[in-house]
Design a protein around this motif. Structure first.
Motif, PDB file in Angstrom:
ATOM      1  N   LYS A  94       0.829  -1.218   0.000  1.00  0.00           N
ATOM      2  CA  LYS A  94       0.000   0.000   0.000  1.00  0.00           C
ATOM      3  C   LYS A  94       0.853   1.252   0.000  1.00  0.00           C
ATOM      4  O   LYS A  94       0.530   2.251  -0.632  1.00  0.00           O
ATOM      5  CB  LYS A  94      -0.919   0.001   1.230  1.00  0.00           C
ATOM      6  N   ARG A  95       1.907   1.214   0.754  1.00  0.00           N
ATOM      7  CA  ARG A  95       2.861   2.327   0.789  1.00  0.00           C
ATOM      8  C   ARG A  95       4.260   1.742   0.765  1.00  0.00           C
ATOM      9  O   ARG A  95       4.459   0.582   1.108  1.00  0.00           O
ATOM     10  CB  ARG A  95       2.644   3.195   2.030  1.00  0.00           C
ATOM     11  N   GLN A  96       5.216   2.547   0.364  1.00  0.00           N
ATOM     12  CA  GLN A  96       6.586   2.063   0.286  1.00  0.00           C
ATOM     13  C   GLN A  96       7.463   2.745   1.327  1.00  0.00           C
ATOM     14  O   GLN A  96       7.085   3.777   1.902  1.00  0.00           O
ATOM     15  CB  GLN A  96       7.162   2.302  -1.113  1.00  0.00           C
ATOM     16  N   GLY A  97       8.612   2.159   1.561  1.00  0.00           N
ATOM     17  CA  GLY A  97       9.575   2.712   2.497  1.00  0.00           C
ATOM     18  C   GLY A  97      10.675   3.449   1.755  1.00  0.00           C
ATOM     19  O   GLY A  97      10.437   4.073   0.713  1.00  0.00           O
ATOM     20  N   ARG A  98      11.878   3.322   2.267  1.00  0.00           N
ATOM     21  CA  ARG A  98      12.998   4.044   1.660  1.00  0.00           C
ATOM     22  C   ARG A  98      14.292   3.257   1.838  1.00  0.00           C
ATOM     23  O   ARG A  98      14.352   2.318   2.628  1.00  0.00           O
ATOM     24  CB  ARG A  98      13.135   5.438   2.288  1.00  0.00           C
ATOM     25  N   VAL A  99      15.298   3.661   1.084  1.00  0.00           N
ATOM     26  CA  VAL A  99      16.608   3.033   1.176  1.00  0.00           C
ATOM     27  C   VAL A  99      17.665   4.117   1.309  1.00  0.00           C
ATOM     28  O   VAL A  99      17.590   5.165   0.662  1.00  0.00           O
ATOM     29  CB  VAL A  99      16.890   2.148  -0.058  1.00  0.00           C
ATOM     30  N   GLU A 100      18.614   3.876   2.187  1.00  0.00           N
ATOM     31  CA  GLU A 100      19.760   4.766   2.353  1.00  0.00           C
ATOM     32  C   GLU A 100      21.001   4.074   1.808  1.00  0.00           C
ATOM     33  O   GLU A 100      21.261   2.902   2.112  1.00  0.00           O
ATOM     34  CB  GLU A 100      19.988   5.104   3.826  1.00  0.00           C
ATOM     35  N   VAL A 101      21.769   4.812   1.013  1.00  0.00           N
ATOM     36  CA  VAL A 101      23.035   4.311   0.475  1.00  0.00           C
ATOM     37  C   VAL A 101      24.139   5.166   1.094  1.00  0.00           C
ATOM     38  O   VAL A 101      24.227   6.365   0.825  1.00  0.00           O
ATOM     39  CB  VAL A 101      23.066   4.399  -1.058  1.00  0.00           C
ATOM     40  N   ILE A 102      24.950   4.539   1.929  1.00  0.00           N
ATOM     41  CA  ILE A 102      25.959   5.266   2.702  1.00  0.00           C
ATOM     42  C   ILE A 102      27.344   4.935   2.159  1.00  0.00           C
ATOM     43  O   ILE A 102      27.820   3.797   2.269  1.00  0.00           O
ATOM     44  CB  ILE A 102      25.877   4.905   4.193  1.00  0.00           C
ATOM     45  N   PHE A 103      27.999   5.916   1.562  1.00  0.00           N
ATOM     46  CA  PHE A 103      29.341   5.743   1.012  1.00  0.00           C
ATOM     47  C   PHE A 103      30.381   6.077   2.082  1.00  0.00           C
ATOM     48  O   PHE A 103      30.379   7.170   2.648  1.00  0.00           O
ATOM     49  CB  PHE A 103      29.542   6.646  -0.205  1.00  0.00           C
ATOM     50  N   HIS A 104      31.268   5.130   2.342  1.00  0.00           N
ATOM     51  CA  HIS A 104      32.332   5.335   3.316  1.00  0.00           C
ATOM     52  C   HIS A 104      33.639   5.703   2.611  1.00  0.00           C
ATOM     53  O   HIS A 104      33.738   5.624   1.379  1.00  0.00           O
ATOM     54  CB  HIS A 104      32.532   4.069   4.150  1.00  0.00           C
ATOM     55  N   GLU A 105      34.620   6.083   3.385  1.00  0.00           N
ATOM     56  CA  GLU A 105      35.914   6.437   2.817  1.00  0.00           C
ATOM     57  C   GLU A 105      36.544   5.224   2.137  1.00  0.00           C
ATOM     58  O   GLU A 105      36.559   4.119   2.691  1.00  0.00           O
ATOM     59  CB  GLU A 105      36.837   6.955   3.910  1.00  0.00           C
ATOM     60  N   ALA A 106      37.056   5.431   0.942  1.00  0.00           N
ATOM     61  CA  ALA A 106      37.673   4.339   0.198  1.00  0.00           C
ATOM     62  C   ALA A 106      38.992   3.924   0.852  1.00  0.00           C
ATOM     63  O   ALA A 106      39.708   4.744   1.439  1.00  0.00           O
ATOM     64  CB  ALA A 106      37.915   4.760  -1.246  1.00  0.00           C
ATOM     65  N   VAL A 107      39.311   2.636   0.744  1.00  0.00           N
ATOM     66  CA  VAL A 107      40.527   2.069   1.331  1.00  0.00           C
ATOM     67  C   VAL A 107      41.541   1.832   0.225  1.00  0.00           C
ATOM     68  O   VAL A 107      41.242   1.187  -0.789  1.00  0.00           O
ATOM     69  CB  VAL A 107      40.221   0.743   2.053  1.00  0.00           C
ATOM     70  N   ASP A 108      42.754   2.346   0.411  1.00  0.00           N
ATOM     71  CA  ASP A 108      43.824   2.133  -0.549  1.00  0.00           C
ATOM     72  C   ASP A 108      44.303   0.688  -0.456  1.00  0.00           C
ATOM     73  O   ASP A 108      44.707   0.228   0.610  1.00  0.00           O
ATOM     74  CB  ASP A 108      44.981   3.088  -0.277  1.00  0.00           C
ATOM     75  N   VAL A 109      44.248  -0.036  -1.569  1.00  0.00           N
ATOM     76  CA  VAL A 109      44.603  -1.453  -1.556  1.00  0.00           C
ATOM     77  C   VAL A 109      46.050  -1.660  -1.136  1.00  0.00           C
ATOM     78  O   VAL A 109      46.369  -2.530  -0.314  1.00  0.00           O
ATOM     79  CB  VAL A 109      44.351  -2.079  -2.946  1.00  0.00           C
ATOM     80  N   ALA A 110      46.949  -0.854  -1.673  1.00  0.00           N
ATOM     81  CA  ALA A 110      48.377  -1.035  -1.405  1.00  0.00           C
ATOM     82  C   ALA A 110      48.718  -0.849   0.073  1.00  0.00           C
ATOM     83  O   ALA A 110      49.665  -1.455   0.581  1.00  0.00           O
ATOM     84  CB  ALA A 110      49.191  -0.064  -2.255  1.00  0.00           C
ATOM     85  N   ALA A 111      47.949  -0.023   0.767  1.00  0.00           N
ATOM     86  CA  ALA A 111      48.245   0.270   2.176  1.00  0.00           C
ATOM     87  C   ALA A 111      47.375  -0.528   3.135  1.00  0.00           C
ATOM     88  O   ALA A 111      47.425  -0.308   4.352  1.00  0.00           O
ATOM     89  CB  ALA A 111      48.050   1.767   2.435  1.00  0.00           C
ATOM     90  N   SER A 112      46.583  -1.459   2.627  1.00  0.00           N
ATOM     91  CA  SER A 112      45.602  -2.147   3.473  1.00  0.00           C
ATOM     92  C   SER A 112      46.179  -3.273   4.322  1.00  0.00           C
ATOM     93  O   SER A 112      45.611  -3.645   5.348  1.00  0.00           O
ATOM     94  CB  SER A 112      44.475  -2.710   2.603  1.00  0.00           C
ATOM     95  N   GLY A 113      47.296  -3.863   3.871  1.00  0.00           N
ATOM     96  CA  GLY A 113      47.893  -4.938   4.647  1.00  0.00           C
ATOM     97  C   GLY A 113      47.490  -6.335   4.227  1.00  0.00           C
ATOM     98  O   GLY A 113      47.653  -7.292   4.985  1.00  0.00           O
ATOM     99  N   GLY A 114      46.947  -6.490   3.018  1.00  0.00           N
ATOM    100  CA  GLY A 114      46.584  -7.809   2.524  1.00  0.00           C
ATOM    101  C   GLY A 114      45.083  -8.011   2.426  1.00  0.00           C
ATOM    102  O   GLY A 114      44.285  -7.209   2.912  1.00  0.00           O
ATOM    103  N   ARG A 115      44.689  -9.123   1.781  1.00  0.00           N
ATOM    104  CA  ARG A 115      43.278  -9.348   1.486  1.00  0.00           C
ATOM    105  C   ARG A 115      42.423  -9.484   2.739  1.00  0.00           C
ATOM    106  O   ARG A 115      41.307  -8.965   2.798  1.00  0.00           O
ATOM    107  CB  ARG A 115      43.108 -10.579   0.597  1.00  0.00           C
TER     108      ARG A 115
END
Length: 279
Positions: free
Chosen positions: A235-256
């Protein structure tokens, strides 16, 4: 072994009841089908020209896909909001997985290419759309990690921003499952350019007033068609939030494993900030 997540009380999707419910199904579903499949036809025509000229690069068709996703949410009546901004440059997006609606929710604010399990390619309707929009199909098998890394490298080098769900399954939207580190290994090959980043994104669905908080969740043994009808008939709809966080640098992450953990914690914080966390 199946990776499908089940809860202790998987709710059933009841078929629409009454003339009003079926009227809403038609009122929302018919325009949705026209937009989705009409634009799919347009995309395939454009791709006939785009492919021989640009190869893997797709400078035009992702705009069609994004238009479809924005329009789909509007036609369904699901409001959307974003927090933060999509990253720029090469890399990938990772998110918690709640529903088939994630395709629209995540593609509406950005142009991306999904990474999906191989069997989706054979699904009627969804499989056709996935193939047409450039989805990367993979088998979640460690023995294929090297081949998958090569696919990721080619797609990222072509300017594609890939999106995958490290949980490996969808949930009821009330929790975040542990992130599997397997696919993150693809970002540590020698074929990627320096500066590749991975951006965590939290998806938070808010059910229509008076409905089960898990209303938009699609998990367990739920059939796609049944869940689609439930959403269309609401009958009625809700909503969705899309929250973008700070990107992580792969080279500085310390592995998978470290990269997977950092992304998981960011997504958990985003989901937990909007509702009481459930584990």
């Amino acid at each position: 072994m199946s990776t499908t997540w089940h809860s202790d009380d998987d709710p059933r999707c009841e078929p629409p009841k009454g003339g009003g419910a079926w009227f809403r199904v038609i009122r929302r579903g018919l325009p949705l089908a026209v937009v989705v499949f009409g634009c799919l036809g347009l995309l395939l025509v454009v791709r006939l020209v785009e492919r021989p000229i640009f190869g893997l690069r797709r400078p035009i068709t992702p705009w069609i896909t994004q238009f479809v996703c924005i329009s789909a949410l509007a036609l369904l009546g699901i409001r959307r909001s974003t927090v933060g901004k999509p990253m720029s440059g090469h890399g990938a997006i990772v998110s918690n997985h709640v529903s088939w609606l994630d395709i629209f929710s995540l593609n509406a604010p950005q142009r991306i290419y999904f990474v999906s399990k191989a069997e989706v390619a054979g699904w009627p309707g969804i499989g056709w759309l996935a193939r047409a929009t450039g989805t990367v199909f993979i088998n979640r098998d460690r023995s294929e990690a090297r081949a998958q890394a090569k696919v990721f490298e080619r797609r990222i080098a072509a300017g594609h921003r890939l999106l995958f769900f490290p949980e490996g399954t969808s949930t009821d939207g009330m929790r975040v499952l542990p992130f599997k580190p397997t696919l993150f290994q693809a970002f540590f090959g020698n074929g990627l350019e320096p500066g590749v980043r991975v951006q965590p994104v939290s998806l938070v669905y808010h059910a229509p007033e008076g409905e089960d908080p898990r209303f938009y969740g699609w998990w367990g043994d739920m059939e796609f068609g049944e869940h689609l009808l439930k959403v269309l008939a609401a009958k009625r709809q809700g909503r969705v939030e899309v929250i973008f966080h700070e990107a992580v640098d792969v080279a500085a992450s310390g592995g998978r494993k470290a990269l997977a953990s950092q992304c998981e914690q960011a997504v958990r914080r985003g989901v937990g900030a909007q509702r009481d966390p459930v584990t």
